[in-house]
Design an enzyme around this catalytic site. Structure first.
Site, PDB file in Angstrom:
ATOM      1  N   HIS A 296       0.839  -1.203   0.000  1.00  0.00           N
ATOM      2  CA  HIS A 296       0.000   0.000   0.000  1.00  0.00           C
ATOM      3  C   HIS A 296       0.870   1.248   0.000  1.00  0.00           C
ATOM      4  O   HIS A 296       1.948   1.258   0.591  1.00  0.00           O
ATOM      5  CB  HIS A 296      -0.883   0.039   1.248  1.00  0.00           C
ATOM      6  CG  HIS A 296      -1.690  -1.194   1.443  1.00  0.00           C
ATOM      7  ND1 HIS A 296      -2.674  -1.596   0.570  1.00  0.00           N
ATOM      8  CD2 HIS A 296      -1.653  -2.141   2.402  1.00  0.00           C
ATOM      9  CE1 HIS A 296      -3.204  -2.727   0.997  1.00  0.00           C
ATOM     10  NE2 HIS A 296      -2.609  -3.090   2.107  1.00  0.00           N
TER      11      HIS A 296
ATOM     12  N   GLU B  87      -1.673  -0.476   8.207  1.00  0.00           N
ATOM     13  CA  GLU B  87      -2.605  -1.467   8.728  1.00  0.00           C
ATOM     14  C   GLU B  87      -1.903  -2.372   9.717  1.00  0.00           C
ATOM     15  O   GLU B  87      -0.666  -2.377   9.799  1.00  0.00           O
ATOM     16  CB  GLU B  87      -3.215  -2.298   7.590  1.00  0.00           C
ATOM     17  CG  GLU B  87      -2.223  -3.189   6.862  1.00  0.00           C
ATOM     18  CD  GLU B  87      -2.841  -3.882   5.642  1.00  0.00           C
ATOM     19  OE1 GLU B  87      -3.742  -3.329   5.009  1.00  0.00           O
ATOM     20  OE2 GLU B  87      -2.389  -4.995   5.325  1.00  0.00           O
TER      21      GLU B  87
ATOM     22  N   HIS C  66       3.408  -7.444   1.551  1.00  0.00           N
ATOM     23  CA  HIS C  66       2.744  -8.363   2.482  1.00  0.00           C
ATOM     24  C   HIS C  66       1.717  -9.226   1.778  1.00  0.00           C
ATOM     25  O   HIS C  66       1.233  -8.878   0.698  1.00  0.00           O
ATOM     26  CB  HIS C  66       2.087  -7.597   3.635  1.00  0.00           C
ATOM     27  CG  HIS C  66       1.028  -6.624   3.208  1.00  0.00           C
ATOM     28  ND1 HIS C  66       1.320  -5.382   2.707  1.00  0.00           N
ATOM     29  CD2 HIS C  66      -0.317  -6.709   3.200  1.00  0.00           C
ATOM     30  CE1 HIS C  66       0.201  -4.743   2.433  1.00  0.00           C
ATOM     31  NE2 HIS C  66      -0.822  -5.540   2.709  1.00  0.00           N
TER      32      HIS C  66
ATOM     33  N   ARG D 194      -1.114  -4.583  -6.356  1.00  0.00           N
ATOM     34  CA  ARG D 194      -0.867  -6.020  -6.428  1.00  0.00           C
ATOM     35  C   ARG D 194       0.421  -6.250  -7.212  1.00  0.00           C
ATOM     36  O   ARG D 194       0.514  -5.853  -8.375  1.00  0.00           O
ATOM     37  CB  ARG D 194      -2.062  -6.651  -7.144  1.00  0.00           C
ATOM     38  CG  ARG D 194      -2.337  -8.060  -6.771  1.00  0.00           C
ATOM     39  CD  ARG D 194      -3.638  -8.550  -7.435  1.00  0.00           C
ATOM     40  NE  ARG D 194      -4.826  -8.198  -6.695  1.00  0.00           N
ATOM     41  CZ  ARG D 194      -5.932  -7.693  -7.250  1.00  0.00           C
ATOM     42  NH1 ARG D 194      -6.001  -7.453  -8.546  1.00  0.00           N
ATOM     43  NH2 ARG D 194      -6.975  -7.416  -6.500  1.00  0.00           N
TER      44      ARG D 194
HETATM   45 ZN    ZN Z   1      -2.853  -4.862   3.044  1.00  0.00          ZN
END
Ligand code: ZN
Length: 314
Positions: A96, A114, A171, A191
Site C-alpha cells: 500500500h 494497517e 505483504h 498487487r
Molecule cells: Zn494490506
C-alpha cells in the site's frame, strides 16, 4: 448518549471462505466471502447503524453530520476501517502507498497503514511480510525478473500474533488465516504478484510500476514487530498491541467485569471471542460498535475477548 452498533458489509473474494458464517454466524453472501467490513465508512463499504437514534444511517453520514460523536476529530472522512479477513486461499502479494503518494496518484485517497491480530491460523501457518532485496534497484530487478522465491520474505504466524504493516511493506495473508485488521480508511492496494491465478478466466490486474514506486528497501523486520505491554485492570487483562501515527490498538481479555472510561475522540470495539454484556445489553462474538466521545464509563461483563482501536491525529 448511546453506543453505536453497526451492521457489517461483506465482500466476496477469490481467496475467501465461509468462516464468517461458520465461526461468526453472519449471513454471508456466499462461500467465497473474504472480508467483513465491520466498522467502516468507505464508499466501497459504508456500514449502517443497526439500532437506536441513528438506525439506518450510514457511518459516513454520522461522520459528516454529527462530528460531535467523534470528538470533532478532523478530516473529511472517518479515519479507520476495521475488518475480519477469512483467507481460505492465499491473498496476492501486495503493498500500500502512504498518504502522500495516494493523495497525488489516487485521487486524494488516504494511504494505508494497517495491522493484523491473528485470530486463528492452521498448523505451520506462514505469512508474507517484507522482502529480501538489499536496495530499491534489487526490488525492481527481482520483480521484473519474476524472482518471487528470492524476493518474498515469509515468516511463521500463530494464533495471537500481531503484525504492524507500514505503507511500503510487501505483504500477503496466506490461506488458512483468520485476521482482525485495523487500518486506515483506504481501499488502495497495489498487487505485485497474484500467483498467476485467474478470476473469471482472466488474471486480476497487477500494479507493478506503482508497487516498485512505493516498496521501501531494504525491509527492516523490527518495523513489523511491536512491543506489546499488558496490565491487569479489574477482571480484565488489557494489552496494548501497537501505538503508531494513525491508531492505537488494544486487546482486552475479560473474565468477570470491567468498567472502563476512555480518553479518546471515539473507540471502535469488536467482540471476537465469547459473550457477555456491554452496558447490560447481551453481546457475543461478531458484534461491533463505536463508543462515542465522552460517553463516560462503559460497563462490561462476561467472558470475552475484544479488540479496540482509537485514532491518532494525522
Ligand atoms: Zn494490506
Amino acid at each position: 448518549m448511546e453506543l453505536i452498533y453497526l451492521k457489517p458489509v461483506f465482500k466476496q473474494m477469490i481467496w475467501g471462505g465461509n468462516r464468517l458464517r461458520t465461526d461468526f454466524g453472519y449471513d454471508i453472501p456466499g462461500d467465497q466471502t473474504g472480508e467483513c467490513w465491520a466498522i467502516g465508512a468507505h464508499p466501497n463499504g459504508d456500514c449502517e447503524v443497526a439500532e437506536g437514534t441513528f438506525a439506518g444511517q450510514k457511518l459516513s453520514e454520522l461522520w459528516q453530520n454529527h462530528r460531535e460523536l467523534f470528538g470533532g476529530f478532523p478530516g473529511d472522512r472517518f479515519p479507520l476501517l476495521i475488518k475480519i479477513i477469512d483467507a481460505k486461499n492465499d491473498l496476492s502479494i501486495q503493498v500500500h502507498p502512504d498518504d502522500a503518494y495516494a493523495k497525488e496518484h489516487e485521487n486524494g485517497s488516504l494511504g494505508k497503514m494497517e495491522c493484523w491480530y491473528i485470530l486463528d491460523a492452521k498448523k505451520d501457518q506462514t505469512i508474507v511480510i517484507g522482502h529480501n532485496a538489499k536496495n530499491h534497484e534489487e526490488v525492481q530487478s527481482m520483480i521484473e525478473g519474476h524472482r518471487w522465491k528470492e524476493f518474498i520474505r515469509e515468516v511463521p504466524c500463530r494464533k495471537g500474533d500481531f503484525f504492524q504493516i507500514n505503507p511500503g511493506t510487501v505483504h500477503a495473508i496466506k490461506g488458512g488465516t483468520l485476521i482482525l485488521e485495523t487500518q486506515q480508511n483506504s481501499d488502495i492496494t497495489y498487487r505485485v504478484y497474484d500467483y498467476d491465478r485467474l478470476q473469471n478466466g482472466k488474471p486480476r490486474q497487477l500494479h507493478v510500476q506503482q508497487s516498485i514506486d512505493v516498496i521501501r528497501a531494504p525491509f527492516h523486520p523490527e518495523d513489523a514487530e511491536t512491543t506489546r505491554t499488558s496490565e491487569k485492570v479489574q477482571d480484565a487483562v488489557i494489552e496494548t498491541l501497537v501505538t503508531c501515527a494513525r491508531y492505537q490498538v488494544q486487546k482486552t481479555e475479560l473474565n468477570g467485569s470491567l468498567t472502563r472510561t476512555w480518553d479518546a475522540p471515539f473507540v471502535n470495539l469488536s467482540v471476537l471471542e465469547g459473550e457477555g454484556t456491554i452496558e447490560g445489553k447481551p453481546v457475543k462474538k461478531g458484534v461491533h460498535l463505536i463508543i462515542p466521545y465522552q460517553y463516560g464509563p462503559v460497563a462490561m461483563r462476561g467472558n470475552m475477548m475484544m479488540i479496540t482501536s482509537t485514532p491518532e491525529k494525522a
